[in-house]
Design a protein around this motif. Structure first.
Motif, PDB file in Angstrom:
ATOM      1  N   UNK A  64       0.977  -0.948   0.590  1.00 42.12           N
ATOM      2  CA  UNK A  64      -0.039  -0.022   0.220  1.00 42.12           C
ATOM      3  C   UNK A  64       1.127   1.068  -0.156  1.00 42.12           C
ATOM      4  N   UNK A  65       1.913   1.299   1.287  1.00 43.97           N
ATOM      5  CA  UNK A  65       2.615   2.683   1.170  1.00 43.97           C
ATOM      6  C   UNK A  65       3.559   2.552  -0.393  1.00 43.97           C
ATOM      7  N   UNK A  66       4.470   1.923  -0.485  1.00 44.79           N
ATOM      8  CA  UNK A  66       5.136   1.386  -1.582  1.00 44.79           C
ATOM      9  C   UNK A  66       4.577   1.987  -2.966  1.00 44.79           C
ATOM     10  N   UNK A  67       3.127   1.673  -3.031  1.00 40.45           N
ATOM     11  CA  UNK A  67       2.317   1.821  -4.187  1.00 40.45           C
ATOM     12  C   UNK A  67       2.593   3.596  -4.175  1.00 40.45           C
ATOM     13  N   UNK A  68       1.848   3.784  -3.020  1.00 40.38           N
ATOM     14  CA  UNK A  68       2.035   4.919  -2.633  1.00 40.38           C
ATOM     15  C   UNK A  68       2.862   6.055  -3.060  1.00 40.38           C
ATOM     16  N   UNK A  69       4.156   5.366  -2.713  1.00 38.38           N
ATOM     17  CA  UNK A  69       4.999   6.093  -3.819  1.00 38.38           C
ATOM     18  C   UNK A  69       6.162   6.329  -5.068  1.00 38.38           C
ATOM     19  N   UNK A  70       5.531   5.144  -5.726  1.00 32.61           N
ATOM     20  CA  UNK A  70       5.364   5.909  -6.638  1.00 32.61           C
ATOM     21  C   UNK A  70       4.792   6.744  -7.384  1.00 32.61           C
ATOM     22  N   UNK A  71       3.724   7.015  -7.106  1.00 33.20           N
ATOM     23  CA  UNK A  71       2.766   7.786  -7.353  1.00 33.20           C
ATOM     24  C   UNK A  71       3.262   9.548  -7.182  1.00 33.20           C
ATOM     25  N   UNK A  72       2.938  10.324  -8.397  1.00 25.79           N
ATOM     26  CA  UNK A  72       3.178  11.583  -8.146  1.00 25.79           C
ATOM     27  C   UNK A  72       3.218  12.423  -6.544  1.00 25.79           C
ATOM     28  N   UNK A  73       2.001  11.921  -6.791  1.00 20.19           N
ATOM     29  CA  UNK A  73       1.692  12.512  -5.140  1.00 20.19           C
ATOM     30  C   UNK A  73       3.139  12.638  -4.024  1.00 20.19           C
ATOM     31  N   UNK A  74       3.826  11.504  -4.094  1.00 17.54           N
ATOM     32  CA  UNK A  74       4.451  11.331  -2.798  1.00 17.54           C
ATOM     33  C   UNK A  74       5.477  12.722  -3.270  1.00 17.54           C
ATOM     34  N   UNK A  75       6.112  12.855  -4.258  1.00 16.27           N
ATOM     35  CA  UNK A  75       6.941  13.893  -4.181  1.00 16.27           C
ATOM     36  C   UNK A  75       6.589  15.282  -4.344  1.00 16.27           C
ATOM     37  N   UNK A  76       5.474  15.381  -4.995  1.00 15.66           N
ATOM     38  CA  UNK A  76       4.758  17.377  -5.260  1.00 15.66           C
ATOM     39  C   UNK A  76       4.134  17.728  -3.789  1.00 15.66           C
ATOM     40  N   UNK A  77       3.785  15.999  -2.973  1.00 13.69           N
ATOM     41  CA  UNK A  77       3.280  16.883  -1.689  1.00 13.69           C
ATOM     42  C   UNK A  77       4.709  16.603  -0.836  1.00 13.69           C
ATOM     43  N   UNK A  78       5.993  15.941  -0.911  1.00 16.09           N
ATOM     44  CA  UNK A  78       6.699  16.620   0.103  1.00 16.09           C
ATOM     45  C   UNK A  78       7.343  17.800   0.110  1.00 16.09           C
ATOM     46  N   UNK A  79       7.799  17.683  -1.045  1.00 17.48           N
ATOM     47  CA  UNK A  79       8.288  19.303  -1.705  1.00 17.48           C
ATOM     48  C   UNK A  79       7.717  20.016  -1.293  1.00 17.48           C
ATOM     49  N   UNK A  80       6.404  19.767  -1.852  1.00 15.55           N
ATOM     50  CA  UNK A  80       5.022  21.139  -0.961  1.00 15.55           C
ATOM     51  C   UNK A  80       5.160  22.070   0.303  1.00 15.55           C
ATOM     52  N   UNK A  81       5.006  20.255   1.156  1.00 21.44           N
ATOM     53  CA  UNK A  81       4.765  20.325   2.434  1.00 21.44           C
ATOM     54  C   UNK A  81       6.505  21.301   3.039  1.00 21.44           C
ATOM     55  N   UNK A  82       7.450  20.634   2.754  1.00 24.26           N
ATOM     56  CA  UNK A  82       8.659  21.119   2.959  1.00 24.26           C
ATOM     57  C   UNK A  82       9.187  22.761   2.701  1.00 24.26           C
ATOM     58  N   UNK A  83       8.458  23.009   2.079  1.00 23.78           N
ATOM     59  CA  UNK A  83       8.917  24.177   1.720  1.00 23.78           C
ATOM     60  C   UNK A  83       7.705  25.351   1.850  1.00 23.78           C
ATOM     61  N   UNK A  84       6.890  24.454   2.676  1.00 18.60           N
ATOM     62  CA  UNK A  84       5.928  26.013   3.149  1.00 18.60           C
ATOM     63  C   UNK A  84       6.215  25.742   4.574  1.00 18.60           C
ATOM     64  N   UNK A  85       6.397  25.118   4.688  1.00 18.09           N
ATOM     65  CA  UNK A  85       7.739  24.683   6.581  1.00 18.09           C
ATOM     66  C   UNK A  85       8.219  25.716   6.381  1.00 18.09           C
TER      67      UNK A  85
END
Lengths: 117, 231
Positions: B1-22
């Motif tokens: 489940x987790x592994x599947x999500x890591x392979x989608x754009x959601x992960x990279x985009x989400x992590x980047x925006x989250x880190x940048x906003x913080x």
């Protein structure tokens, strides 16, 4: 907004075509920067067509560099192998370049101002 | 489940925006130049990926969507060049000669220092175009024979350095004029420095954007020639 993005992407595409077609070392987006300046100058593109898209992109410019920066992690080993000359040279050189560029520009601007007066 | 999500754009985009906003929040709260949002986000994301043993490739699936926006953003830098064209044309000579001086200084100081400190030939060559925007730097290094990925990493590090303390360093050495400061930061630290300059001063930011293109052109022309001389 959509029109602005379409124009910017079209100019980038034209820039990429020129870069690839003429086999230039200059990337398409940098050529696109020149094309936008040219198109605005020739009134082929009106400022109000693109200003929203430009404002949105330029106010977030720093964000768009983050993924490329994360890519540095892949090359940690390359940097670690010769970290000393790499670190010293990168840091010192960056400051020296800013100093030389800033001072030369300042000096010439002063001369230009004196010349005009 | 987790592994599947890591392979989608959601992960990279989400992590980047989250880190940048913080990182932006942290920067505004502390007002410390050393907590530059780009440098902090990059460090935080690398930290998260390494801690969770997530390969860069998984991050890049989403990261490349954000990276894509760099292309039209560089094109967009032509806009402030147009709106501020009178102020820029009034400074033709300082701009052209300033970037030329900066480009030569950059090539000679970066590779010269590395050579003096015992760097290998590969490292000396890879450092030479470090102040130039990434795509130009890569094509130059491929021509003269350095290690392209090393150059790409050094370009980013140089950019962060210029973004973190470029404007402050310029003021410290007496370069307070926004145009001269923008030229210095754009020449030394390309796009990442320009992003910071745009926050400091609009004319300075416009001139920094111009310096990216000019330094790229000059270095792409001079460096292969210099390299022929010293071979």
């Amino acid at each position: 907004m959509a029109r602005g993005f379409a124009i910017l992407l079209l100019l980038q595409f034209l820039g990429e075509m020129i870069s690839a077609g003429l086999n230039l070392p200059i990337p398409g987006n940098v050529i696109g920067m020149g094309l936008l300046l040219l198109a605005l100058n020739l009134k082929l593109v009106r400022t109000q067509w693109v200003e929203d898209a430009v404002e949105l992109l330029l106010s977030h410019l720093a964000l768009f560099f983050v993924p490329a920066g994360v890519g540095v992690m892949v090359y940690f080993d390359l940097i670690a192998a010769e970290w000393f000359p790499i670190t010293v040279s990168t840091v010192l050189s960056t400051f020296v370049v800013m100093a030389v560029t800033g001072w030369v520009a300042k000096l010439l601007e002063k001369q230009g101002a004196a010349h005009d007066a | 489940m987790m592994r599947d999500l890591l392979g989608t754009p959601l992960f990279g985009i989400g992590l980047t925006l989250l880190c940048y906003a913080l990182a932006q929040l942290l920067y505004r709260r502390t007002a410390s130049i050393f907590l530059n949002p780009v440098a902090v986000s990059i460090t935080a994301i690398i930290g998260v990926l390494m801690f969770l043993h997530i390969p860069y490739e998984d991050y890049a699936v989403g990261g490349r969507y954000i990276h894509f926006l760099l292309g039209p953003s560089v094109v967009a830098l032509g806009f402030p060049l147009y709106t501020r064209r009178k102020e820029i044309l009034a400074r033709k000579a300082p701009i052209l000669i300033g970037v030329l001086a900066g480009a030569l200084t950059s090539i000679l100081s970066a590779s010269g220092l590395a050579w003096l400190l015992g760097g290998s030939r590969d490292v000396v060559l890879s450092l030479a175009p470090k102040s130039v925007t990434t795509p130009i730097a890569i094509s130059i290094v491929e021509k003269i024979g350095g290690i392209a990925p090393l150059t790409a990493a050094l370009v980013v590090i140089t950019g962060c350095l210029g973004a973190i303390c470029g404007p402050e360093f310029c003021r410290l050495i007496g370069v307070r004029d926004a145009a001269a400061m923008g030229l210095a930061v754009g020449t030394a630290a390309h796009g990442i420095g320009t992003a910071r300059m745009l926050e400091v001063d609009r004319l300075g930011g416009a001139i920094a954007g111009l310096a990216i293109g000019l330094n790229g052109l000059i270095t792409a022309f001079i460096l292969p020639l210099l390299f022929l001389l010293f071979r």
